[in-house]
Design a protein around this motif. Structure first.
Motif, mmCIF file in Angstrom:
data_model
loop_
_atom_site.group_PDB
_atom_site.id
_atom_site.type_symbol
_atom_site.label_atom_id
_atom_site.label_comp_id
_atom_site.label_asym_id
_atom_site.label_seq_id
_atom_site.Cartn_x
_atom_site.Cartn_y
_atom_site.Cartn_z
ATOM 1 N N LEU A 257 0.732 24.526 -9.649
ATOM 2 C CA LEU A 257 1.695 23.527 -9.189
ATOM 3 C C LEU A 257 1.044 22.678 -8.105
ATOM 4 O O LEU A 257 0.488 23.207 -7.144
ATOM 5 C CB LEU A 257 2.942 24.202 -8.618
ATOM 6 N N TYR A 258 1.071 21.362 -8.287
ATOM 7 C CA TYR A 258 0.646 20.401 -7.268
ATOM 8 C C TYR A 258 1.833 19.508 -6.948
ATOM 9 O O TYR A 258 2.576 19.117 -7.850
ATOM 10 C CB TYR A 258 -0.510 19.526 -7.759
ATOM 11 N N PHE A 259 2.001 19.189 -5.680
ATOM 12 C CA PHE A 259 3.071 18.287 -5.268
ATOM 13 C C PHE A 259 2.476 17.213 -4.367
ATOM 14 O O PHE A 259 1.448 17.420 -3.721
ATOM 15 C CB PHE A 259 4.210 19.042 -4.574
ATOM 16 N N CYS A 260 3.124 16.051 -4.366
ATOM 17 C CA CYS A 260 2.622 14.923 -3.589
ATOM 18 C C CYS A 260 3.760 14.273 -2.814
ATOM 19 O O CYS A 260 4.862 14.111 -3.343
ATOM 20 C CB CYS A 260 2.003 13.854 -4.496
ATOM 21 N N GLY A 261 3.447 13.897 -1.597
ATOM 22 C CA GLY A 261 4.359 13.104 -0.786
ATOM 23 C C GLY A 261 3.935 11.646 -0.857
ATOM 24 O O GLY A 261 2.740 11.335 -0.831
ATOM 25 N N PHE A 262 4.901 10.748 -0.965
ATOM 26 C CA PHE A 262 4.647 9.314 -1.077
ATOM 27 C C PHE A 262 5.365 8.589 0.058
ATOM 28 O O PHE A 262 6.490 8.926 0.403
ATOM 29 C CB PHE A 262 5.208 8.776 -2.407
ATOM 30 N N HIS A 263 4.708 7.583 0.640
ATOM 31 C CA HIS A 263 5.380 6.732 1.629
ATOM 32 C C HIS A 263 4.727 5.357 1.628
ATOM 33 O O HIS A 263 3.585 5.187 1.196
ATOM 34 C CB HIS A 263 5.362 7.354 3.027
ATOM 35 N N SER B 243 0.853 -1.185 0.000
ATOM 36 C CA SER B 243 0.000 0.000 0.000
ATOM 37 C C SER B 243 0.886 1.231 0.000
ATOM 38 O O SER B 243 1.926 1.270 0.664
ATOM 39 C CB SER B 243 -0.910 0.002 1.228
ATOM 40 N N LEU B 244 0.472 2.238 -0.753
ATOM 41 C CA LEU B 244 1.252 3.453 -0.907
ATOM 42 C C LEU B 244 0.431 4.636 -0.421
ATOM 43 O O LEU B 244 -0.665 4.887 -0.919
ATOM 44 C CB LEU B 244 1.627 3.652 -2.383
ATOM 45 N N GLY B 245 0.954 5.350 0.575
ATOM 46 C CA GLY B 245 0.307 6.569 1.046
ATOM 47 C C GLY B 245 0.679 7.723 0.139
ATOM 48 O O GLY B 245 1.851 7.896 -0.200
ATOM 49 N N VAL B 246 -0.322 8.505 -0.267
ATOM 50 C CA VAL B 246 -0.097 9.645 -1.158
ATOM 51 C C VAL B 246 -0.857 10.842 -0.596
ATOM 52 O O VAL B 246 -2.059 10.748 -0.323
ATOM 53 C CB VAL B 246 -0.591 9.352 -2.594
ATOM 54 N N GLU C 40 9.534 7.354 4.053
ATOM 55 C CA GLU C 40 9.150 8.292 3.014
ATOM 56 C C GLU C 40 9.820 7.891 1.713
ATOM 57 O O GLU C 40 11.009 7.577 1.680
ATOM 58 C CB GLU C 40 9.570 9.711 3.390
ATOM 59 N N LYS C 41 9.045 7.885 0.652
ATOM 60 C CA LYS C 41 9.569 7.526 -0.663
ATOM 61 C C LYS C 41 9.960 8.766 -1.469
ATOM 62 O O LYS C 41 10.711 8.675 -2.408
ATOM 63 C CB LYS C 41 8.539 6.721 -1.442
ATOM 64 N N GLY C 42 9.414 9.940 -1.101
ATOM 65 C CA GLY C 42 9.757 11.180 -1.781
ATOM 66 C C GLY C 42 8.597 12.153 -1.848
ATOM 67 O O GLY C 42 7.443 11.773 -1.648
ATOM 68 N N TYR D 299 10.651 10.457 -11.428
ATOM 69 C CA TYR D 299 11.138 10.530 -10.062
ATOM 70 C C TYR D 299 11.542 9.161 -9.562
ATOM 71 O O TYR D 299 10.769 8.205 -9.675
ATOM 72 C CB TYR D 299 10.053 11.088 -9.128
ATOM 73 N N LYS D 300 12.739 9.054 -8.985
ATOM 74 C CA LYS D 300 13.185 7.816 -8.349
ATOM 75 C C LYS D 300 12.867 7.912 -6.868
ATOM 76 O O LYS D 300 12.943 8.998 -6.276
ATOM 77 C CB LYS D 300 14.687 7.610 -8.534
ATOM 78 N N TRP D 301 12.501 6.788 -6.281
ATOM 79 C CA TRP D 301 12.246 6.740 -4.846
ATOM 80 C C TRP D 301 13.512 7.088 -4.071
ATOM 81 O O TRP D 301 14.631 6.766 -4.508
ATOM 82 C CB TRP D 301 11.787 5.349 -4.407
ATOM 83 N N LEU D 302 13.335 7.701 -2.916
ATOM 84 C CA LEU D 302 14.449 7.960 -2.018
ATOM 85 C C LEU D 302 14.969 6.628 -1.507
ATOM 86 O O LEU D 302 14.220 5.680 -1.337
ATOM 87 C CB LEU D 302 14.011 8.819 -0.834
ATOM 88 N N LYS D 303 16.259 6.557 -1.237
ATOM 89 C CA LYS D 303 16.847 5.317 -0.699
ATOM 90 C C LYS D 303 16.686 5.270 0.792
ATOM 91 O O LYS D 303 16.719 6.212 1.483
ATOM 92 C CB LYS D 303 18.339 5.250 -1.054
#
Length: 106
Positions: free
Chosen positions: A48-54, A12-15, A59-61, A102-106
């Motif tokens: 401009l819209y931005f999204c946080g992913f985890h 599951s991905l939180g956005v 946090e993925k970015g 976009y690449k996911w954060l490590k």
């Protein structure tokens, strides 16, 4: 304009998506689920819209998911797919293959 984000991961991905003056909200997407909204460009075409992913643990970015200077000519229906290595952008206005934006954060 339409923005659509689809989770293609096995988790599951939180956005959580926002603009400077509007919070679109948080969604927890299971594999295959969509998060979608529609809007009009502002008069100055600076939308401009931005999204946080985890993924629930890390946090993925945080990424600019719609930037009028980049996307106005690229897509009217801007489709994004979250996959194993990052977020790919698709365009309804031209047939090139999906691009890894976009690449996911490590």
């Amino acid at each position: 304009m339409t923005v659509s984000i689809q989770n293609e991961n096995d988790y599951s991905l939180g956005v959580h998506c926002k603009s400077g003056d509007k919070d679109i909200g948080y969604r927890l997407l299971k594999k295959g689920e969509l998060y979608e909204w529609r809007f009009r460009l502002n008069l100055k075409k600076t939308t401009l819209y931005f999204c946080g992913f985890h993924n629930g643990q890390i946090e993925k970015g945080v990424f600019d998911i719609y930037d009028a200077t980049r996307d106005e000519e690229r897509c009217q229906i801007c489709t994004w797919k979250a996959v194993e290595d990052g977020v790919y952008g698709y365009s309804n206005m031209s047939p090139p293959p999906a691009l890894l934006f976009y690449k996911w954060l490590k």
